[in-house]
Write an enzyme that holds these catalytic residues in place. Structure first.
Site, PDB file in Angstrom:
ATOM      1  N   ASN A  60       0.745 -11.645 -16.070  1.00 50.32           N
ATOM      2  CA  ASN A  60      -0.526 -11.136 -16.612  1.00 50.32           C
ATOM      3  C   ASN A  60      -0.383  -9.766 -17.267  1.00 50.32           C
ATOM      4  O   ASN A  60      -1.148  -8.847 -17.016  1.00 50.32           O
ATOM      5  CB  ASN A  60      -1.616 -11.109 -15.519  1.00 50.32           C
ATOM      6  N   ALA A  78      -8.803  -3.703  -9.982  1.00 48.27           N
ATOM      7  CA  ALA A  78      -8.351  -4.438  -8.794  1.00 48.27           C
ATOM      8  C   ALA A  78      -6.830  -4.510  -8.785  1.00 48.27           C
ATOM      9  O   ALA A  78      -6.213  -4.898  -9.777  1.00 48.27           O
ATOM     10  CB  ALA A  78      -8.944  -5.847  -8.801  1.00 48.27           C
ATOM     11  N   HIS A 123       5.606 -12.686  -5.296  1.00 54.05           N
ATOM     12  CA  HIS A 123       4.420 -12.451  -6.155  1.00 54.05           C
ATOM     13  C   HIS A 123       4.409 -10.958  -6.466  1.00 54.05           C
ATOM     14  O   HIS A 123       3.965 -10.149  -5.655  1.00 54.05           O
ATOM     15  CB  HIS A 123       3.143 -12.858  -5.413  1.00 54.05           C
ATOM     16  N   ASP A 167       2.077  -9.182  -4.031  1.00 59.13           N
ATOM     17  CA  ASP A 167       0.992  -8.915  -4.993  1.00 59.13           C
ATOM     18  C   ASP A 167       0.855  -7.414  -5.239  1.00 59.13           C
ATOM     19  O   ASP A 167      -0.235  -6.929  -5.544  1.00 59.13           O
ATOM     20  CB  ASP A 167      -0.344  -9.521  -4.524  1.00 59.13           C
ATOM     21  N   HIS A 219      -1.785 -15.133  -2.420  1.00 61.40           N
ATOM     22  CA  HIS A 219      -2.474 -14.102  -1.629  1.00 61.40           C
ATOM     23  C   HIS A 219      -3.666 -14.657  -0.843  1.00 61.40           C
ATOM     24  O   HIS A 219      -4.812 -14.245  -1.062  1.00 61.40           O
ATOM     25  CB  HIS A 219      -2.881 -12.898  -2.479  1.00 61.40           C
ATOM     26  N   HIS A 262      -1.889   0.408 -10.542  1.00 60.56           N
ATOM     27  CA  HIS A 262      -2.769   0.885 -11.618  1.00 60.56           C
ATOM     28  C   HIS A 262      -2.720   2.406 -11.571  1.00 60.56           C
ATOM     29  O   HIS A 262      -2.705   2.978 -10.472  1.00 60.56           O
ATOM     30  CB  HIS A 262      -4.214   0.429 -11.379  1.00 60.56           C
ATOM     31  N   LYS A 322       1.350 -19.980 -13.915  1.00 62.15           N
ATOM     32  CA  LYS A 322       0.257 -19.336 -13.180  1.00 62.15           C
ATOM     33  C   LYS A 322      -1.089 -19.693 -13.777  1.00 62.15           C
ATOM     34  O   LYS A 322      -1.319 -19.526 -14.975  1.00 62.15           O
ATOM     35  CB  LYS A 322       0.460 -17.813 -13.213  1.00 62.15           C
ATOM     36  N   HIS A 324       3.841  -7.777  -9.561  1.00 60.79           N
ATOM     37  CA  HIS A 324       3.432  -7.337 -10.910  1.00 60.79           C
ATOM     38  C   HIS A 324       4.287  -6.143 -11.307  1.00 60.79           C
ATOM     39  O   HIS A 324       4.130  -5.054 -10.752  1.00 60.79           O
ATOM     40  CB  HIS A 324       1.955  -6.930 -10.907  1.00 60.79           C
ATOM     41  N   ARG A 382       4.438  -5.063 -14.445  1.00 58.74           N
ATOM     42  CA  ARG A 382       3.803  -4.422 -15.614  1.00 58.74           C
ATOM     43  C   ARG A 382       4.761  -4.377 -16.811  1.00 58.74           C
ATOM     44  O   ARG A 382       5.690  -5.142 -16.903  1.00 58.74           O
ATOM     45  CB  ARG A 382       3.264  -3.036 -15.262  1.00 58.74           C
ATOM     46  N   HIS A 407      -4.251 -18.302  -8.691  1.00 53.70           N
ATOM     47  CA  HIS A 407      -5.165 -17.274  -8.194  1.00 53.70           C
ATOM     48  C   HIS A 407      -6.417 -18.047  -7.781  1.00 53.70           C
ATOM     49  O   HIS A 407      -7.268 -18.349  -8.613  1.00 53.70           O
ATOM     50  CB  HIS A 407      -5.481 -16.232  -9.277  1.00 53.70           C
TER      51      HIS A 407
HETATM   52  C1  NCD Z   1      -3.606  -8.047  -9.896  1.00 53.80           C
HETATM   53  C2  NCD Z   1      -3.253  -7.097 -11.045  1.00 53.80           C
HETATM   54  O1  NCD Z   1      -3.686  -5.942 -11.031  1.00 53.80           O
HETATM   55  O2  NCD Z   1      -2.530  -7.517 -11.955  1.00 53.80           O
HETATM   56  N1  NCD Z   1      -4.733  -7.518  -9.199  1.00 53.80           N
HETATM   57  C3  NCD Z   1      -5.130  -7.810  -7.939  1.00 53.80           C
HETATM   58  O3  NCD Z   1      -6.188  -7.331  -7.541  1.00 53.80           O
HETATM   59  N2  NCD Z   1      -4.424  -8.551  -7.131  1.00 53.80           N
HETATM   60  C4  NCD Z   1      -3.822  -9.435 -10.390  1.00 53.80           C
HETATM   61  C5  NCD Z   1      -3.869 -10.471  -9.303  1.00 53.80           C
HETATM   62  O4  NCD Z   1      -2.845 -10.880  -8.783  1.00 53.80           O
HETATM   63  O5  NCD Z   1      -4.974 -10.881  -8.934  1.00 53.80           O
HETATM   64 ZN    ZN Z   2      -1.131 -10.802  -8.266  1.00 49.56          ZN
END
Ligand code: NCD
Ligand code: ZN
Length: 328
Positions: free
Chosen positions: A41, A253, A13, A237, A167, A241, A95, A15, A17, A132
């Site tokens: 996402n 988040a 899992h 996960d 998660h 950011h 997803k 991200h 970006r 999620h």
């Molecule tokens: C994730 C994100 O920033 O893309 N944020 C998070 O708080 N985990 C999205 C997600 O997996 O919920």
């Molecule tokens: Zn995630």
């Protein structure tokens, strides 16, 4: 010096970006992981054969040695006829984001039942449903618990559909997954093994969805993982950011855990006398669930201090400034 060598892990899992920043995030992941289940996402989201292939190629251009395992985001308008096409190009999971549950999920699903034809097609195509699992309307600490009946209903209607509660963050979630048939499993993050809600209140860098909860919730996740339960496997996960989006009144988040994952996991497993179970957690159990072969490459982690930097590529990493007793 003490060291351990394990099969190079999978991050089930992640991200990565998009745009310029993706270069750093993808390299950071490829450093520790052979494969990653890449979350869809982005903005715009990854939803179709075309966008999956484009996103996959952009990742491979940066890290050709890494194997991105692709997912697509289920939208209200997703056409069930597209599922076999996505399966054919290697898409491994779809997803489901409840609308508004987390970062970039506004275009998600408000009522799960509208996905029925898509879920049927996924069940028929043997494509995994990644969820999620939070009910956005609920109180923030109850969102996972309140979502669980939906998974139960889905399993009743689509008994062969493989479902991942991503998660997992609560004792209720852990107990639920344990109580369900073997095609219902969970991914576990490093930060949900370590943080509680107190860490989020004290430091907005730790804010993520689902929110890390109470010590008893964390203990329950630890117990499931440290006991070697094959239903609980690793998915970081890691969700970077930019610093400015975390050090502000409405922090986004997502926690950037990539830079510390394997060293901190090694430390945690060692401190809990189960270092011998680390390899299964990060390199085997997830592969078993997805029915993909184990990686051939290996990686060594050393018992040697690592100081976590305060900033990496303009992002505050998890455990910034702390010392970890293992490193790569
Ligand atoms: C994730 C994100 O920033 O893309 N944020 C998070 O708080 N985990 C999205 C997600 O997996 O919920
Ligand atoms: Zn995630």
């Amino acid at each position: 010096m003490k060291e351990i060598t394990i099969i190079k892990p999978d991050d089930l899992h992640i991200h990565l970006r998009q745009g310029d920043a993706m270069v750093f995030y993808a390299k950071e992941s490829a450093n520790q992981f052979k494969r990653g289940i890449v979350m869809p996402n982005t903005v715009p989201p990854v939803t179709s054969v075309e966008t999956v292939l484009e996103y996959k190629n952009s990742i491979l251009n940066i890290v050709p040695e890494f194997e991105p395992l692709m997912t697509f985001k289920i939208l209200p308008k997703t056409d069930p006829m597209d599922i076999p096409k996505l399966k054919k190009i290697g898409v491994i999971a779809g997803k489901y984001y409840p609308a508004g549950a987390t970062t970039n999920s506004e275009d998600g699903i408000s009522e799960w039942k509208i996905m029925r034809p898509v879920l049927k097609a996924m069940e028929d195509s043997e494509m995994v449903l990644s969820i999620h699992g939070e009910k956005p309307e609920s109180f923030i600490m109850d969102r996972e618990k309140d979502f669980l009946p939906i998974v139960k209903e889905m399993n009743r209607e689509f008994p062969k559909l493989k479902i991942i509660l991503e998660h997992v963050s609560s004792r209720d979630g852990v107990e639920f997954v344990k109580s369900m048939p073997e095609n219902i499993v969970a991914t576990v993050t490093l930060h949900h093994l370590l943080s509680t809600v107190e860490d989020v209140i004290n430091n907005s860098a730790n804010k993520c969805m689902p929110i890390p909860k109470l010590k008893e919730d964390r203990d329950s996740i630890r117990e499931a993982v440290f006991s070697g339960d094959k239903k609980f496997f690793f998915g970081s996960d890691s969700a970077p950011h930019p610093k400015a989006d975390k050090e502000c009144l409405k922090a986004k988040a997502g926690v950037f855990t990539s830079p510390v994952l394997l060293p901190k996991l090694a430390e945690l497993f060692e401190n809990n006398s189960c270092l011998d179970r680390l390899e299964a957690f990060v390199s085997k159990l997830g592969a078993d669930f997805y029915k993909i072969p184990y990686n051939e490459e290996k990686i060594t982690i050393y018992k040697k201090d690592m100081v976590v930097p305060n900033e990496v590529y303009g992002v505050i990493p998890y455990l910034a400034g702390e010392t970890i007793s293992w490193s790569l």
